[in-house]
Design an enzyme around this catalytic site. Sequence first.
Site, short mmCIF file in Angstrom:
data_model
loop_
_atom_site.label_atom_id
_atom_site.label_comp_id
_atom_site.label_asym_id
_atom_site.label_seq_id
_atom_site.Cartn_x
_atom_site.Cartn_y
_atom_site.Cartn_z
N SER A 116 0.58 -1.28 0.04
CA SER A 116 -0.05 -0.01 0.07
C SER A 116 0.95 1.50 0.35
O SER A 116 1.05 2.52 -0.46
CB SER A 116 -0.85 0.07 1.25
OG SER A 116 -1.62 -0.84 1.35
N ARG A 166 1.37 3.85 -3.25
CA ARG A 166 1.32 5.68 -2.70
C ARG A 166 2.56 5.97 -2.91
O ARG A 166 2.14 7.92 -3.36
CB ARG A 166 0.71 5.61 -1.52
CG ARG A 166 -0.76 5.41 -1.50
CD ARG A 166 -1.56 5.23 0.25
NE ARG A 166 -2.66 4.39 0.25
CZ ARG A 166 -3.14 3.38 0.09
NH1 ARG A 166 -2.42 2.71 -0.74
NH2 ARG A 166 -4.55 3.08 -0.20
N GLN A 169 -9.32 1.93 -0.34
CA GLN A 169 -8.95 2.76 -1.74
C GLN A 169 -9.94 3.50 -2.37
O GLN A 169 -9.82 4.99 -2.54
CB GLN A 169 -9.36 1.39 -3.00
CG GLN A 169 -8.01 0.29 -2.34
CD GLN A 169 -8.60 -1.08 -3.53
OE1 GLN A 169 -9.10 -0.92 -3.90
NE2 GLN A 169 -7.77 -2.02 -2.60
N ASP A 179 -7.15 -7.96 4.61
CA ASP A 179 -5.54 -8.87 3.94
C ASP A 179 -5.66 -9.99 4.25
O ASP A 179 -4.85 -10.96 3.70
CB ASP A 179 -4.76 -8.01 3.23
CG ASP A 179 -6.10 -7.55 2.39
OD1 ASP A 179 -6.85 -6.81 1.50
OD2 ASP A 179 -5.04 -6.36 1.92
N ARG A 214 -12.97 -14.56 -1.42
CA ARG A 214 -11.93 -15.06 -0.95
C ARG A 214 -12.44 -15.80 0.16
O ARG A 214 -12.38 -16.72 1.17
CB ARG A 214 -10.88 -13.76 -0.01
CG ARG A 214 -10.20 -13.49 -1.39
CD ARG A 214 -9.07 -12.78 0.19
NE ARG A 214 -7.56 -12.27 -1.23
CZ ARG A 214 -6.87 -10.81 -1.09
NH1 ARG A 214 -7.45 -10.05 -0.15
NH2 ARG A 214 -6.50 -10.73 -2.05
#
Length: 435
Positions: free
Chosen positions: A24, A28, A170, A316, A347
């Site tokens: 992440s 960025r 997001q 996650d 998932r």
Amino acid sequence: MDVVTLDLSNQRLTGEISVPGDKSISHRAVMLGAIAEGTTQIEGFLDGEDCLRTIEIFQQLGVEIVRENQSVTVVSPGIANWKTPKSALYAGNSGTTARLLTGILAGSSITTILTGDDSLSKRPMNRVIEPLRAMGASISSAITQNYLPLSIEGVQLNPIDYKMPVASAQVKSAILFAGLSIDGETVVIEKVHSRDHTERMLEQFGATIERRGNRVTVIGNKKLTGTNVHVPGDISSAAFLMVGAAITKGSSITIKNIGLNATRTGILDVLFRMGADVTVHNVEDLNGEPYGHVDISNAPLTAIEIGGDIIPTLIDELPIIALLATQATGTTIIKDASELRVKETDRIMAVTTELKKLGANIEATSDGMIINGPTPLLGGTLSSHGDHRLGMMAAIASLISSKKVEIENASCIAISYPSFFDDLKKLAISSDLKG
Ligand code: SPQ
């Protein structure tokens, strides 16, 4: 199809390791380096497939980006001087690239087409398109329902006060990035905090950001300047090794320099609550992001309930937490996690299908999973479903499976953790503790 066969049934994990940079934060850093004017030097960059797609996209927009392994130099003329690309921008498998970029491009001065692979083309883009259209964005989808590919015409946007219907970093980041181009205050209100790397990094690049409770405000039209970014190790990658150590008899490892941002550390809370032997130490702060070392050893594990506000801090990690729960005594309930259904694969469906093949006692629910343990796991052939986190879950399961585990389509692991198998081999040693 690429298949990796692992027989770790007589191995345990010991030693020290550093995992690759946070995905992440790496995305960025490149994005803000490209929006800002001047030079941004990134150290510890994750050279995973997703982050490489982000680099390639900005190179197409005329930003000079040179990568030497984990060192990346971004030299940008600033967003106002980006070039219209000659071909479509390809985000590959990366939801972060596609969603954050949609927000950035919506307020730019160029027109682009954004595409992705089969998996990404099935993931919802409406969650960013709706608020961006409310800000005046000109975004159209070739397909109904707002999936990729998207055509994005950069226009002058208007500020918004946006109440987030789902906890999504997001979506929040896409709106904040769009707000950078606006002369006014753009506000995002979250019910539950999602990861806040964007907010922290915007400050490092000179943006004006205000954070009060669940409200984040960006005051736009401010010139951002390139800076240095140090990327800590990815706690989401470390989670696989931590769980491997927690569930394998005689294991004891240290993972060094991993990101410890509180919006990401739910996995540590879960391991601690289940009874794993976890210690966090040497915590420091760099570029507004805390990081440190984590020691973790095997110990008896007890089932727990995981739901509510903690979910975005470990979203996650839920595939590997499901494997962890197969080795805990009692019934582990994972709930409030319906977001898992719109990741690289569904998932909830994929984790329950694959762990059942190994003999786990696991059931899917609409928003999570129910796992009864402890259950001995058998070997077998598992599919990654093209999802890096599923592939790594299968590999870690091999440590506690009585026979070998074959992982179909294992190359997708390079999306977030290219050195995963090498790191696992470095820590694995033969064990005489297991019968
Ligand atoms: O980038 P992508 O494909 O969406 O990656 C995933 C992952 O498992 O690596 C999700 F599938 O991580 C997301 C995460 O789930 C990365 C992310 C970010 O960097 O902002 C935020 C989370 O998604 P969300 O839905 O909360 O915005």
